[in-house]
Scaffold this motif. Structure first.
Motif, short mmCIF file in Angstrom:
data_model
loop_
_atom_site.label_atom_id
_atom_site.label_comp_id
_atom_site.label_asym_id
_atom_site.label_seq_id
_atom_site.Cartn_x
_atom_site.Cartn_y
_atom_site.Cartn_z
N PHE A 156 2.43 1.59 -3.42
CA PHE A 156 1.15 1.94 -4.33
C PHE A 156 0.87 3.08 -4.45
O PHE A 156 0.50 3.70 -5.30
CB PHE A 156 -0.18 0.77 -4.06
CG PHE A 156 -1.21 0.79 -5.25
CD1 PHE A 156 -0.75 0.38 -6.43
CD2 PHE A 156 -2.32 1.12 -4.85
CE1 PHE A 156 -1.85 0.46 -7.42
CE2 PHE A 156 -3.43 1.02 -5.88
CZ PHE A 156 -3.06 0.81 -7.09
N VAL A 175 -7.08 -0.64 -2.24
CA VAL A 175 -6.36 -0.52 -3.46
C VAL A 175 -7.50 0.20 -4.40
O VAL A 175 -7.17 1.11 -5.10
CB VAL A 175 -6.07 -1.72 -4.01
CG1 VAL A 175 -5.79 -1.82 -5.54
CG2 VAL A 175 -4.80 -2.46 -3.34
N LEU A 226 0.84 -1.08 -0.02
CA LEU A 226 -0.04 -0.02 -0.19
C LEU A 226 0.88 1.42 -0.11
O LEU A 226 0.45 2.23 -0.79
CB LEU A 226 -1.03 0.13 1.07
CG LEU A 226 -2.26 -0.88 0.85
CD1 LEU A 226 -3.17 -0.81 2.24
CD2 LEU A 226 -3.01 -0.25 -0.33
N SER A 271 -3.29 -3.51 -10.63
CA SER A 271 -3.51 -3.71 -9.32
C SER A 271 -5.01 -3.59 -8.98
O SER A 271 -5.52 -4.45 -8.32
CB SER A 271 -2.64 -2.77 -8.18
OG SER A 271 -1.24 -3.14 -8.48
#
Length: 194
Positions: free
Chosen positions: A59, A120, A56, A109
């Protein structure tokens, strides 16, 4: 108290992002990240906690970097059309930098994890909204009428994402650039001030 990191954090994060980007979240083990970055597993866990926590963090950083591409492109160019052209060219250049193309970590993703991992999906939604807002602000600055402007901004972002996804099967940057130019030509009438 957090343990002092005994490795180059920026290099580790860049290498780890590349591994997740190439392999996907599920196929990436912490040992893959350790090997790619030359960092021990224990150091990774001590610094970042679990694989989901590390992912995370990476990302969000990646998605912010995608927003920055839009921000820079929309700040350049004498007209909205030039700015959008610069944006599309930046996307094509980014795709060409990874051969074979890795696509987009954000979109990859979202496809792999988005339904099962709400965080996400939320990071993706924020990034896309920020991209659209940056484009919309540039269009407004250049006198594009408000009616339909948000949809036009969304379409511009969508074209960029389409180029990225298509780069996974089309490895010729010149062909991608030609598609980007064609898309820009189709959008050009809407990019003229009223």
């Amino acid at each position: 108290m957090a343990r002092r990191r005994e490795f180059d954090e920026d290099a580790f994060l860049a290498r780890s992002t590349a591994v997740f980007w190439q392999k996907g979240y599920t196929a990436t083990a912490m040992s893959d990240l350790a090997e790619a970055a030359g960092v021990g597993n224990g150091s990774i866990y001590a610094a970042y906690g679990s694989k989901p926590e590390l992912f995370l963090l990476l990302f969000e950083r990646y998605c912010e970097s995608r927003v920055d591409i839009v921000r820079h492109a929309m700040a350049d160019g004498a007209t909205a059309e030039e700015a959008v052209g610069l944006f599309f060219r930046a996307v094509v250049a980014d795709c060409a930098a990874h051969q074979p193309s890795w696509g987009c970590l954000m979109l990859n993703s979202l496809a792999e994890l988005g339904r099962d991992w709400p965080e996400v999906a939320a990071v993706c939604a924020r990034a896309i909204a920020a991209m659209e807002q940056l484009v919309d602000e540039r269009l407004a600055r250049d006198g594009i009428p408000e009616d339909g402007r948000a949809t036009l901004a969304a379409e511009i972002v969508l074209v960029s994402q389409g180029l990225i996804q298509f780069s996974r099967v089309e490895d010729d940057p010149e062909r991608l650039a030609s598609i980007a130019d064609s898309s820009l030509a189709h959008l050009a009438p809407a990019l003229q001030a009223a």
